[in-house]
Scaffold this active site. Structure first.
Site, PDB file in Angstrom:
ATOM      1  N   GLU A  31     -23.216  24.468  -1.138  1.00  0.00           N
ATOM      2  CA  GLU A  31     -23.647  24.674   0.261  1.00  0.00           C
ATOM      3  C   GLU A  31     -22.558  24.158   1.209  1.00  0.00           C
ATOM      4  O   GLU A  31     -22.240  24.781   2.213  1.00  0.00           O
ATOM      5  CB  GLU A  31     -24.975  23.932   0.519  1.00  0.00           C
ATOM      6  CG  GLU A  31     -26.180  24.594  -0.148  1.00  0.00           C
ATOM      7  CD  GLU A  31     -27.402  23.677  -0.222  1.00  0.00           C
ATOM      8  OE1 GLU A  31     -27.193  22.440  -0.322  1.00  0.00           O
ATOM      9  OE2 GLU A  31     -28.536  24.187  -0.163  1.00  0.00           O
ATOM     10  N   ASP A  33     -19.305  23.904   0.580  1.00  0.00           N
ATOM     11  CA  ASP A  33     -18.158  24.834   0.549  1.00  0.00           C
ATOM     12  C   ASP A  33     -18.453  26.076   1.395  1.00  0.00           C
ATOM     13  O   ASP A  33     -17.570  26.617   2.062  1.00  0.00           O
ATOM     14  CB  ASP A  33     -17.846  25.268  -0.901  1.00  0.00           C
ATOM     15  CG  ASP A  33     -17.303  24.092  -1.715  1.00  0.00           C
ATOM     16  OD1 ASP A  33     -17.282  24.176  -2.946  1.00  0.00           O
ATOM     17  OD2 ASP A  33     -16.932  23.065  -1.075  1.00  0.00           O
ATOM     18  N   LEU A  79      10.656  -5.799   3.244  1.00  0.00           N
ATOM     19  CA  LEU A  79      10.280  -7.206   3.398  1.00  0.00           C
ATOM     20  C   LEU A  79      11.149  -8.060   2.489  1.00  0.00           C
ATOM     21  O   LEU A  79      11.480  -7.635   1.374  1.00  0.00           O
ATOM     22  CB  LEU A  79       8.806  -7.414   3.007  1.00  0.00           C
ATOM     23  CG  LEU A  79       7.784  -6.788   3.947  1.00  0.00           C
ATOM     24  CD1 LEU A  79       6.390  -6.883   3.339  1.00  0.00           C
ATOM     25  CD2 LEU A  79       7.810  -7.481   5.303  1.00  0.00           C
ATOM     26  N   GLU A 109      -2.091 -10.954   3.720  1.00  0.00           N
ATOM     27  CA  GLU A 109      -2.695  -9.651   3.411  1.00  0.00           C
ATOM     28  C   GLU A 109      -2.329  -9.246   1.986  1.00  0.00           C
ATOM     29  O   GLU A 109      -1.307  -9.689   1.458  1.00  0.00           O
ATOM     30  CB  GLU A 109      -2.131  -8.571   4.359  1.00  0.00           C
ATOM     31  CG  GLU A 109      -2.289  -8.875   5.809  1.00  0.00           C
ATOM     32  CD  GLU A 109      -1.482  -7.915   6.688  1.00  0.00           C
ATOM     33  OE1 GLU A 109      -0.950  -6.910   6.186  1.00  0.00           O
ATOM     34  OE2 GLU A 109      -1.383  -8.204   7.885  1.00  0.00           O
ATOM     35  N   LYS A 111      -0.772  -6.755  -0.675  1.00  0.00           N
ATOM     36  CA  LYS A 111       0.333  -5.793  -0.607  1.00  0.00           C
ATOM     37  C   LYS A 111      -0.004  -4.631  -1.541  1.00  0.00           C
ATOM     38  O   LYS A 111       0.080  -4.731  -2.752  1.00  0.00           O
ATOM     39  CB  LYS A 111       1.644  -6.461  -1.030  1.00  0.00           C
ATOM     40  CG  LYS A 111       2.871  -5.575  -0.800  1.00  0.00           C
ATOM     41  CD  LYS A 111       4.160  -6.350  -1.021  1.00  0.00           C
ATOM     42  CE  LYS A 111       5.389  -5.485  -0.757  1.00  0.00           C
ATOM     43  NZ  LYS A 111       5.442  -4.287  -1.614  1.00  0.00           N
ATOM     44  N   GLU A 166       0.076   1.972   4.191  1.00  0.00           N
ATOM     45  CA  GLU A 166       0.345   2.360   2.803  1.00  0.00           C
ATOM     46  C   GLU A 166      -0.619   3.467   2.409  1.00  0.00           C
ATOM     47  O   GLU A 166      -1.833   3.353   2.630  1.00  0.00           O
ATOM     48  CB  GLU A 166       0.141   1.137   1.899  1.00  0.00           C
ATOM     49  CG  GLU A 166       0.921   1.146   0.626  1.00  0.00           C
ATOM     50  CD  GLU A 166       2.394   0.703   0.803  1.00  0.00           C
ATOM     51  OE1 GLU A 166       2.796   0.358   1.929  1.00  0.00           O
ATOM     52  OE2 GLU A 166       3.115   0.724  -0.196  1.00  0.00           O
ATOM     53  N   LYS A 282       2.505 -13.080   7.135  1.00  0.00           N
ATOM     54  CA  LYS A 282       3.125 -12.788   8.420  1.00  0.00           C
ATOM     55  C   LYS A 282       2.774 -13.865   9.434  1.00  0.00           C
ATOM     56  O   LYS A 282       1.634 -14.360   9.431  1.00  0.00           O
ATOM     57  CB  LYS A 282       2.599 -11.452   8.974  1.00  0.00           C
ATOM     58  CG  LYS A 282       2.897 -10.258   8.096  1.00  0.00           C
ATOM     59  CD  LYS A 282       2.156  -9.030   8.593  1.00  0.00           C
ATOM     60  CE  LYS A 282       2.374  -7.895   7.626  1.00  0.00           C
ATOM     61  NZ  LYS A 282       1.592  -6.695   7.973  1.00  0.00           N
ATOM     62  N   LYS A 306       5.707 -11.589  -4.420  1.00  0.00           N
ATOM     63  CA  LYS A 306       5.510 -10.612  -5.497  1.00  0.00           C
ATOM     64  C   LYS A 306       4.827 -11.294  -6.668  1.00  0.00           C
ATOM     65  O   LYS A 306       5.275 -12.365  -7.103  1.00  0.00           O
ATOM     66  CB  LYS A 306       6.872 -10.068  -5.966  1.00  0.00           C
ATOM     67  CG  LYS A 306       7.743  -9.521  -4.846  1.00  0.00           C
ATOM     68  CD  LYS A 306       7.253  -8.186  -4.325  1.00  0.00           C
ATOM     69  CE  LYS A 306       7.782  -7.064  -5.168  1.00  0.00           C
ATOM     70  NZ  LYS A 306       7.569  -5.729  -4.594  1.00  0.00           N
TER      71      LYS A 306
HETATM   72  C1  LIG Z   1       5.562  -5.800   8.779  1.00  0.00           C
HETATM   73  O1  LIG Z   1       6.107  -4.978   7.758  1.00  0.00           O
HETATM   74  C2  LIG Z   1       5.345  -4.748   6.653  1.00  0.00           C
HETATM   75  N1  LIG Z   1       4.076  -5.202   6.547  1.00  0.00           N
HETATM   76  C3  LIG Z   1       3.356  -4.951   5.423  1.00  0.00           C
HETATM   77  N2  LIG Z   1       2.075  -5.401   5.289  1.00  0.00           N
HETATM   78  C4  LIG Z   1       1.374  -5.133   4.187  1.00  0.00           C
HETATM   79  N3  LIG Z   1       0.114  -5.589   4.091  1.00  0.00           N
HETATM   80  N4  LIG Z   1       1.892  -4.414   3.153  1.00  0.00           N
HETATM   81  C5  LIG Z   1       3.155  -3.957   3.227  1.00  0.00           C
HETATM   82  N5  LIG Z   1       3.651  -3.249   2.184  1.00  0.00           N
HETATM   83  C6  LIG Z   1       3.943  -4.205   4.363  1.00  0.00           C
HETATM   84  N6  LIG Z   1       5.227  -3.736   4.469  1.00  0.00           N
HETATM   85  C7  LIG Z   1       5.933  -4.000   5.593  1.00  0.00           C
HETATM   86  C8  LIG Z   1       7.351  -3.485   5.719  1.00  0.00           C
END
Ligand SMILES: COc1nc2nc(N)nc(N)c2nc1C
Length: 309
Positions: A31, A33, A79, A109, A111, A166, A282, A306
Site C-alpha cells: 500500500e 509503495d 583531528l 562525544e 567518534k 558522519e 572538544k 582512538k
Molecule cells: C570538530 O571536528 C570534528 N569533530 C568530530 N566530532 C565527532 N563526534 N566525530 C568526528 N569524527 C569529528 N571529526 C571532526 C573533524
C-alpha cells in the site's frame, strides 16, 4: 492536482514517521509503495508542483554520469589523535595553558566510524551535500544523501548554514547487506565504514536508497544571526533544527571524570548498534576554541582518542 500532491505527501510523511520513528506501520509495504507511485506519477506530470522536500526525494532519481567537485567553504579538517590517558592529559595541559588558566569545559562525544559529510542548507532547504575528499575539495553526493532519512530535506527554521557529521551504516544493516551479497556470490564489504563509503560513492542513488544509511551531525558551520556560545549549545540547536545528533555526549569540567567516561565507552562499545573507533573531546566554549585556533590540519581545541585496535 496541487491539493492532491500536498495531501499525498502528507500521508506518506505520516506513514514514514510511523514506520521509521515509531516502528508501528499502519499500512502494508505494498500500500505504501502504491501511494509513493501515485505521488511520483503526479510529480512527473506536474514537475512545477513537486517540492524539494517531497518524500519522493528519498527514493533516488536517475544515475549521475559523474560526481561534480565541491570546494568546501572552510576546509574539513582532521583531528589530532590521542592513544592513551597521557596524551589526553597533555591535551588538557596545552588547552589550559593556551587559555590562560580560565576554567575549561569539555564535550566528549562518540567518534562514529563512518564517512565525514558536509551538508549545506539555504533558507532551511537542503541544497548540497559533499564528501570530505582531501579536506578542501570533495564530491557532490547530494542525490545520495537525500535518500538518508535522518538528513532533513527541510529544517524547522529557514536558516542558511552548513553542518558536518558522519554518515554510517548500522551494524545490523551491514550484516544483512553482506548476507544478501554472499547469497548473490558478490564480494563482501570488509566493515560498515567501507560499505557506507561504497554506498555513498555510487552514481545511482537508488543503490544508496537501498542501503539503510544513517547520520550523526556533530558540528555547525558559520551561522548568521544566531548567538550560540558553546559547542554543546550548538548541538542542541542542531537537534531543534531536525538533525540527528548522537545522545551519548556529555560535558565535563573535570578531566578525571572525562577519562572515566572514555573508559566506560571502551567497555560498552560492542553493545552499540553502530561502530565507533574512538571518542572526540572538544573544548566547549566557542570563545576558547577561537583562542586556541588551528594547526595546518587540525583544531587545537579538539582531539580524537582512538580505541586500541
Ligand atoms: C570538530 O571536528 C570534528 N569533530 C568530530 N566530532 C565527532 N563526534 N566525530 C568526528 N569524527 C569529528 N571529526 C571532526 C573533524
Amino acid at each position: 492536482a496541487e491539493t492532491k500532491i500536498k495531501e499525498l505527501a502528507k500521508r506518506i510523511e505520516r506513514h514514514n514517521r510511523l514506520y521509521y520513528e515509531e516502528d508501528r506501520p499502519e499500512i502494508t509495504d505494498q500500500e505504501y509503495d502504491q501511494l509513493m507511485r501515485e505521488l511520483i506519477e503526479l510529480e512527473t506530470r506536474f514537475p512545477e508542483l513537486a517540492s524539494p522536500d517531497s518524500p519522493t526525494q528519498r527514493v533516488g532519481g536517475e544515475p549521475l554520469p559523474f560526481f561534480e567537485k565541491v570546494v568546501h567553504k572552510t576546509p574539513m579538517l582532521s583531528l589530532g589523535n590521542a592513544f592513551g590517558e597521557a596524551d589526553i592529559r597533555d591535551f588538557d595541559r596545552r588547552v589550559r595553558q593556551a587559555v590562560g588558566n580560565q576554567p575549561v569545559r569539555y564535550v566528549a562525544e562518540l567518534k562514529i566510524d563512518g564517512l565525514a559529510v558536509s551538508l549545506h542548507y539555504e533558507n532551511g532547504m537542503f541544497v548540497r551535500g559533499a564528501t570530505r575528499g582531501d579536506g578542501t575539495t570533495g564530491e557532490d553526493i547530494t542525490q545520495n544523501l537525500k535518500t538518508i532519512r535522518s538528513i532533513p530535506l527541510k529544517l524547522t527554521r529557514p536558516l542558511t548554514l552548513e553542518v558536518r557529521g558522519e554518515a554510517y551504516m548500522p551494524k545490523a544493516a551491514f550484516e544483512k547487506l553482506n548476507r544478501e551479497r554472499e547469497e548473490r556470490g558478490e564480494p563482501l564489504f570488509a566493515n560498515p565504514r567501507n560499505s557506507a563509503a561504497g554506498s555513498l560513492r555510487q552514481l545511482d542513488p537508488k543503490i544508496a536508497a537501498s542501503r539503510q544509511l544513517d547520520t550523526f551531525i556533530y558540528s555547525i558551520g558559520e551561522l548568521q544571526g544566531e548567538t550560540v556560545e558553546s559547542h554543546s549549545e550548538g548541538l542542541e540547536l542542531l537537534e531543534s533544527l531536525g538533525f540527528k545528533v548522537n545522545k551519548e555526549r556529555r560535558v565535563f569540567d573535570d578531566i578525571e571524570e572525562l577519562l572515566a567516561f572514555i573508559d566506560s565507552w571502551t567497555q560498552k562499545r560492542p553493545s552499540l548498534p553502530y561502530e565507533i573507533d574512538g571518542m572526540v573531546i572538544k573544548v566547549d566554549s566557542y570563545a576558547q576554541q577561537e583562542e586556541l585556533g588551528y594547526t595546518a590540519k587540525s583544531p587545537r581545541w579538539a582531539i580524537a582518542y582512538k580505541f586500541p585496535a
